[in-house]
Design a protein around this motif. Structure first.
Motif, PDB file in Angstrom:
ATOM      1  N   GLU A 221       0.807  -1.296  -0.146  1.00  0.00           N
ATOM      2  CA  GLU A 221      -0.006   0.078   0.042  1.00  0.00           C
ATOM      3  C   GLU A 221       0.850   1.353   0.045  1.00  0.00           C
ATOM      4  O   GLU A 221       0.499   2.259  -0.539  1.00  0.00           O
ATOM      5  N   GLN A 222       1.980   1.255   0.753  1.00  0.00           N
ATOM      6  CA  GLN A 222       2.788   2.443   0.697  1.00  0.00           C
ATOM      7  C   GLN A 222       3.664   2.663  -0.775  1.00  0.00           C
ATOM      8  O   GLN A 222       3.866   3.731  -0.974  1.00  0.00           O
ATOM      9  N   ILE A 223       3.776   1.446  -1.214  1.00  0.00           N
ATOM     10  CA  ILE A 223       4.322   1.503  -2.829  1.00  0.00           C
ATOM     11  C   ILE A 223       3.610   2.077  -3.592  1.00  0.00           C
ATOM     12  O   ILE A 223       3.871   2.921  -4.582  1.00  0.00           O
ATOM     13  N   LEU A 224       2.197   1.454  -3.513  1.00  0.00           N
ATOM     14  CA  LEU A 224       1.104   2.037  -4.367  1.00  0.00           C
ATOM     15  C   LEU A 224       1.175   3.593  -4.280  1.00  0.00           C
ATOM     16  O   LEU A 224       0.947   4.426  -5.288  1.00  0.00           O
ATOM     17  N   TYR A 225       1.201   4.018  -3.188  1.00  0.00           N
ATOM     18  CA  TYR A 225       1.067   5.545  -2.559  1.00  0.00           C
ATOM     19  C   TYR A 225       2.359   6.284  -3.417  1.00  0.00           C
ATOM     20  O   TYR A 225       2.063   7.359  -3.933  1.00  0.00           O
ATOM     21  N   THR A 226       3.570   5.894  -3.498  1.00  0.00           N
ATOM     22  CA  THR A 226       4.620   6.587  -3.885  1.00  0.00           C
ATOM     23  C   THR A 226       4.253   6.387  -5.386  1.00  0.00           C
ATOM     24  O   THR A 226       4.841   7.383  -6.164  1.00  0.00           O
ATOM     25  N   ILE A 227       3.963   5.267  -5.940  1.00  0.00           N
ATOM     26  CA  ILE A 227       3.815   5.197  -7.457  1.00  0.00           C
ATOM     27  C   ILE A 227       2.783   6.175  -8.093  1.00  0.00           C
ATOM     28  O   ILE A 227       3.066   6.885  -9.028  1.00  0.00           O
TER      29      ILE A 227
ATOM     30  N   ASP B 137       4.937   6.866 -15.169  1.00  0.00           N
ATOM     31  CA  ASP B 137       4.383   6.607 -16.528  1.00  0.00           C
ATOM     32  C   ASP B 137       4.784   5.361 -16.736  1.00  0.00           C
ATOM     33  O   ASP B 137       4.091   4.524 -17.456  1.00  0.00           O
ATOM     34  N   VAL B 138       6.191   4.701 -16.281  1.00  0.00           N
ATOM     35  CA  VAL B 138       6.427   3.198 -16.806  1.00  0.00           C
ATOM     36  C   VAL B 138       6.918   2.546 -15.486  1.00  0.00           C
ATOM     37  O   VAL B 138       7.672   3.350 -14.797  1.00  0.00           O
ATOM     38  N   ILE B 139       6.872   1.353 -15.359  1.00  0.00           N
ATOM     39  CA  ILE B 139       7.619   0.495 -14.198  1.00  0.00           C
ATOM     40  C   ILE B 139       8.207  -0.621 -14.762  1.00  0.00           C
ATOM     41  O   ILE B 139       7.834  -1.276 -15.527  1.00  0.00           O
ATOM     42  N   LEU B 140       9.454  -0.534 -14.237  1.00  0.00           N
ATOM     43  CA  LEU B 140      10.478  -1.708 -14.792  1.00  0.00           C
ATOM     44  C   LEU B 140      10.805  -2.575 -13.320  1.00  0.00           C
ATOM     45  O   LEU B 140      11.067  -2.018 -12.460  1.00  0.00           O
ATOM     46  N   VAL B 141      10.104  -4.058 -13.325  1.00  0.00           N
ATOM     47  CA  VAL B 141       9.896  -4.646 -12.157  1.00  0.00           C
ATOM     48  C   VAL B 141      10.539  -6.020 -12.162  1.00  0.00           C
ATOM     49  O   VAL B 141      10.376  -6.697 -13.047  1.00  0.00           O
ATOM     50  N   ASN B 142      11.286  -6.322 -11.298  1.00  0.00           N
ATOM     51  CA  ASN B 142      12.119  -7.642 -11.337  1.00  0.00           C
ATOM     52  C   ASN B 142      10.911  -8.632 -10.749  1.00  0.00           C
ATOM     53  O   ASN B 142      10.101  -8.532  -9.712  1.00  0.00           O
ATOM     54  N   SER B 143      11.014  -9.925 -11.425  1.00  0.00           N
ATOM     55  CA  SER B 143      10.075 -10.945 -11.108  1.00  0.00           C
ATOM     56  C   SER B 143      10.036 -11.250  -9.933  1.00  0.00           C
ATOM     57  O   SER B 143       8.676 -11.667  -9.436  1.00  0.00           O
ATOM     58  N   GLU B 144      11.070 -11.184  -9.174  1.00  0.00           N
ATOM     59  CA  GLU B 144      10.752 -11.731  -7.747  1.00  0.00           C
ATOM     60  C   GLU B 144      10.161 -10.492  -6.645  1.00  0.00           C
ATOM     61  O   GLU B 144       9.704 -10.903  -5.558  1.00  0.00           O
ATOM     62  N   LEU B 145       9.780  -9.325  -7.364  1.00  0.00           N
ATOM     63  CA  LEU B 145       9.213  -8.366  -6.737  1.00  0.00           C
ATOM     64  C   LEU B 145       7.672  -8.232  -7.011  1.00  0.00           C
ATOM     65  O   LEU B 145       7.021  -7.368  -6.505  1.00  0.00           O
ATOM     66  N   LEU B 146       7.149  -9.217  -7.799  1.00  0.00           N
ATOM     67  CA  LEU B 146       5.845  -9.130  -8.546  1.00  0.00           C
ATOM     68  C   LEU B 146       4.911  -9.329  -7.245  1.00  0.00           C
ATOM     69  O   LEU B 146       3.712  -8.621  -7.304  1.00  0.00           O
ATOM     70  N   PRO B 147       4.984  -9.995  -6.175  1.00  0.00           N
ATOM     71  CA  PRO B 147       4.111 -10.070  -4.961  1.00  0.00           C
ATOM     72  C   PRO B 147       4.011  -8.711  -4.439  1.00  0.00           C
ATOM     73  O   PRO B 147       2.701  -8.409  -3.674  1.00  0.00           O
TER      74      PRO B 147
ATOM     75  N   LEU C 246       3.766  -5.834  -6.325  1.00  0.00           N
ATOM     76  CA  LEU C 246       2.974  -5.180  -7.195  1.00  0.00           C
ATOM     77  C   LEU C 246       1.460  -5.972  -7.650  1.00  0.00           C
ATOM     78  O   LEU C 246       0.664  -5.113  -7.841  1.00  0.00           O
ATOM     79  N   GLU C 247       1.319  -6.898  -7.354  1.00  0.00           N
ATOM     80  CA  GLU C 247       0.128  -7.832  -7.865  1.00  0.00           C
ATOM     81  C   GLU C 247      -1.048  -7.430  -6.888  1.00  0.00           C
ATOM     82  O   GLU C 247      -2.167  -6.985  -7.720  1.00  0.00           O
ATOM     83  N   PRO C 248      -1.108  -7.135  -5.526  1.00  0.00           N
ATOM     84  CA  PRO C 248      -2.195  -6.701  -4.875  1.00  0.00           C
ATOM     85  C   PRO C 248      -2.541  -5.313  -4.952  1.00  0.00           C
ATOM     86  O   PRO C 248      -3.560  -4.699  -4.803  1.00  0.00           O
ATOM     87  N   ILE C 249      -1.876  -4.370  -5.630  1.00  0.00           N
ATOM     88  CA  ILE C 249      -2.069  -2.997  -5.754  1.00  0.00           C
ATOM     89  C   ILE C 249      -2.557  -2.743  -7.459  1.00  0.00           C
ATOM     90  O   ILE C 249      -2.592  -1.723  -7.552  1.00  0.00           O
ATOM     91  N   LYS C 250      -2.025  -3.716  -8.314  1.00  0.00           N
ATOM     92  CA  LYS C 250      -2.182  -3.293  -9.816  1.00  0.00           C
ATOM     93  C   LYS C 250      -3.196  -2.497 -10.229  1.00  0.00           C
ATOM     94  O   LYS C 250      -3.197  -1.886 -11.178  1.00  0.00           O
ATOM     95  N   ASP C 251      -4.613  -2.929  -9.759  1.00  0.00           N
ATOM     96  CA  ASP C 251      -5.668  -2.260 -10.063  1.00  0.00           C
ATOM     97  C   ASP C 251      -5.925  -0.918  -9.688  1.00  0.00           C
ATOM     98  O   ASP C 251      -6.844  -0.182  -9.859  1.00  0.00           O
ATOM     99  N   LYS C 252      -4.955  -0.503  -8.583  1.00  0.00           N
ATOM    100  CA  LYS C 252      -5.193   0.927  -8.014  1.00  0.00           C
ATOM    101  C   LYS C 252      -4.061   1.908  -8.744  1.00  0.00           C
ATOM    102  O   LYS C 252      -4.287   2.925  -8.191  1.00  0.00           O
TER     103      LYS C 252
END
Length: 549
Positions: A104-110, A116-126, A128-134
């Motif tokens: 939730e804090q990561i969502l706030y910062t994004i 505009d663009v996110i580069l994300v390591n596959s190991e960090l997808l957990p 991003l997944e719970p916040i992807k729709d927000k």
């Protein structure tokens, strides 16, 4: 009559202080020098320059333009180094996402940074997944992966990092633009409320890089850096540009090692195998390393390590020196880009005994050139530099954040009176050394008097049974607060009889005049672990809640 301005020839070129202009030198000086990522990637500065251009072309093809913000969620790697340069050099803004915050804090910062663009390591997808729709402003998501196996996720990706870079055209003409353009932004972990965004311009990053070079490479001290040093950061690259060090060591063309996840065996393997000579980290990391069984089996005598982020306890410094690690302090914070001071040992001190030198190594340090530091009382008046009188540490340098992103009220608080307020309490001695004695929010106030939690931690850290320690104030009906000390003992150390022994150490410190009598802790509690923040600092906010009763 005012100052006399220089005349400018119409055809003269006004050289801007842009990140691209500190990037150029490495290709001239050290084109074949290596950059290494764990045991997974080795390439040269020629490759770095080529890939930075390809990354810029790839991002342009995605639609990234000047003023856009590109977020990076990765571990310390060659990829992150490429992003440090390609993104700001395009005229876009690099957002180094704090991956140890909650989703939730990561969502706030994004959303707050308007990525505009996110580069994300596959190991960090957990994360991003719970916040992807927000997520509100992100248009493209690029997957960073180190295996061919596709991750199981509902997130839709526009490309993979390596495919995008490899297939992009070579050569990118990085343009000139205003040196005051925003280059980077990132968010502090904060103690209350949402994280706060700080930001830095190209001009500030360039000046900070030269400030680092002066402080680390030019001043005679116990640890002078040159282009021959082998550099490996142990401060996350999402945290204050890894203290700005990758910009410096890329400019100098040093061999660079990026360790990915921080695993003691891998770190020590890289230190020995790649002959690492310089790193920087918070005390938690060096504590983890000197207590690793591997540390007793390897030669660390060529390793210089700067400690920042938290005070360096004397006990930890002594333990590192026993492993022949050249350990010393530096000071800064997210808002300061970060470097302000370094604990240089002056030439006339070199013959002092080890205890006296440890005291210098553990000081917060002397300001590097172009840094002004003052100590002020609650009325905003400077206090004498006598090594005794304390106050809040305030500073001015060319590379301080000019505010908090989209937060005018907090920005004004930060810059009250035209000085940046660090929130730290300390004093400056007659030799010019700053010593932080506490955070304003962490100082223990008992009976209306201040007690330094850092001093209490320093005293107890020198006990041979102590692995880690934290001092906090807990509510007290009579005195307002009383100090207690939390101690993690070294493995297989029985606690029987140690509480009274440690209380006696504090009483002895009172008798020596090191602390007032009201600073002697009421309790020493033995715990299995001490709560820490996402960047490895003691989390005293959590500890005060945890031990309030």
């Amino acid at each position: 009559m005012g100052v006399k301005l220089i005349e400018t020839t119409p055809s003269a070129y006004s050289y801007p202080l842009l990140v691209k202009n500190i990037f150029k030198n490495s290709l001239i000086r050290s084109p074949d020098q290596e950059i290494i990522y764990r045991d997974k990637m080795r390439y040269t500065y020629r490759d770095l320059h080529r890939r930075v251009g390809q990354l810029a072309n790839a991002l342009s093809e995605l639609g990234v333009k000047q003023g856009d913000t590109v977020a990076v969620m990765d571990f310390d790697s060659h990829r992150y180094l490429e992003c440090y340069f390609a993104i700001p050099m395009m005229g876009a803004v690099l957002h180094t996402v704090h991956i140890r915050l909650s989703p939730e804090q990561i969502l706030y910062t994004i959303n707050h940074a308007q990525d505009d663009v996110i580069l994300v390591n596959s190991e960090l997808l957990p994360l991003l997944e719970p916040i992807k729709d927000k997520i509100e402003t992100v248009k493209k998501i690029i997957l960073i992966q180190e295996t061919d196996k596709a991750p199981e996720t509902a997130i839709q990706f526009d490309d993979t990092y390596e495919n995008m870079v490899t297939n992009a055209k070579k050569g990118y003409e990085f343009p000139d633009f205003d040196e005051n353009a925003m280059a980077t932004t990132f968010y502090t972990s904060g103690t209350t409320g949402n994280p706060k965004g700080v930001y830095f311009s190209h001009r500030q990053l360039v000046l900070h890089t030269f400030g680092l070079m002066t402080g680390l490479c030019a001043i005679d001290s116990q640890a002078v850096m040159t282009s021959k040093d082998v550099y490996m950061p142990l401060t996350p690259m999402f945290h204050v540009h890894a203290w700005g060090m990758p910009y410096l060591f890329t400019m100098l063309g040093n061999k660079q090692i990026y360790p990915g996840r921080y695993e003691p065996e891998m770190i020590l393997k890289l230190v020995v195998g790649e002959k690492v000579t310089f790193s920087h980290c918070v005390p938690t990391i060096i504590h983890m390393l000197v207590n690793s069984p591997v540390a007793d089996k390897v030669d660390l005598s060529q390793w210089k390590v700067v400690i920042g982020g938290s005070a360096l306890p004397k006990g930890l410094c002594s333990a590192a020196l026993k492993h022949k690690i050249n350990l010393y302090s530096a000071y800064g914070m997210s808002e300061t880009c970060p470097l302000l001071t370094i604990a240089h040992i002056k030439p006339h001190m070199e013959e002092w005994n080890e205890d006296a030198l440890i005291d210098i190594r553990c000081k917060t340090g002397m300001p590097i050139p172009l840094v002004d530091i003052e100590i002020i009382d609650p009325m905003g008046n400077p206090v004498p530099h006598d090594g005794v009188q304390t106050g809040e540490v305030v500073t001015r340098t060319p590379w301080l954040t000019q505010g908090y992103l989209h937060n005018q009220s907090k920005s004004e608080e930060l810059w009250e009176g035209g000085w940046l307020h660090t929130g730290d309490v300390g004093h400056i001695d007659t030799e010019g050394y700053l010593k932080i004695t506490d955070r304003l929010k962490d100082v223990i106030k008992t009976g209306g008097e201040w007690v330094s939690s850092l001093t209490l931690e320093d005293i107890i850290s020198q006990h041979p049974a102590v692995s880690e320690a934290a001092a906090i104030g807990i509510p007290d009906e009579k005195w307002g607060e009383r100090p207690i000390v939390l101690v993690v003992l070294k493995p297989d150390t029985p606690s029987q009889g140690l509480e009274e022994e440690m209380k006696a150490i504090f009483m002895d410190a009172f008798k020596k005049g090191e602390i007032p009598k009201y600073g002697v802790p009421d309790k020493v509690l033995f715990v299995d672990e001490i709560a820490k923040t996402g960047v490895g600092k003691l989390d005293k906010k959590v500890l005060r809640v945890q031990f309030a009763d």
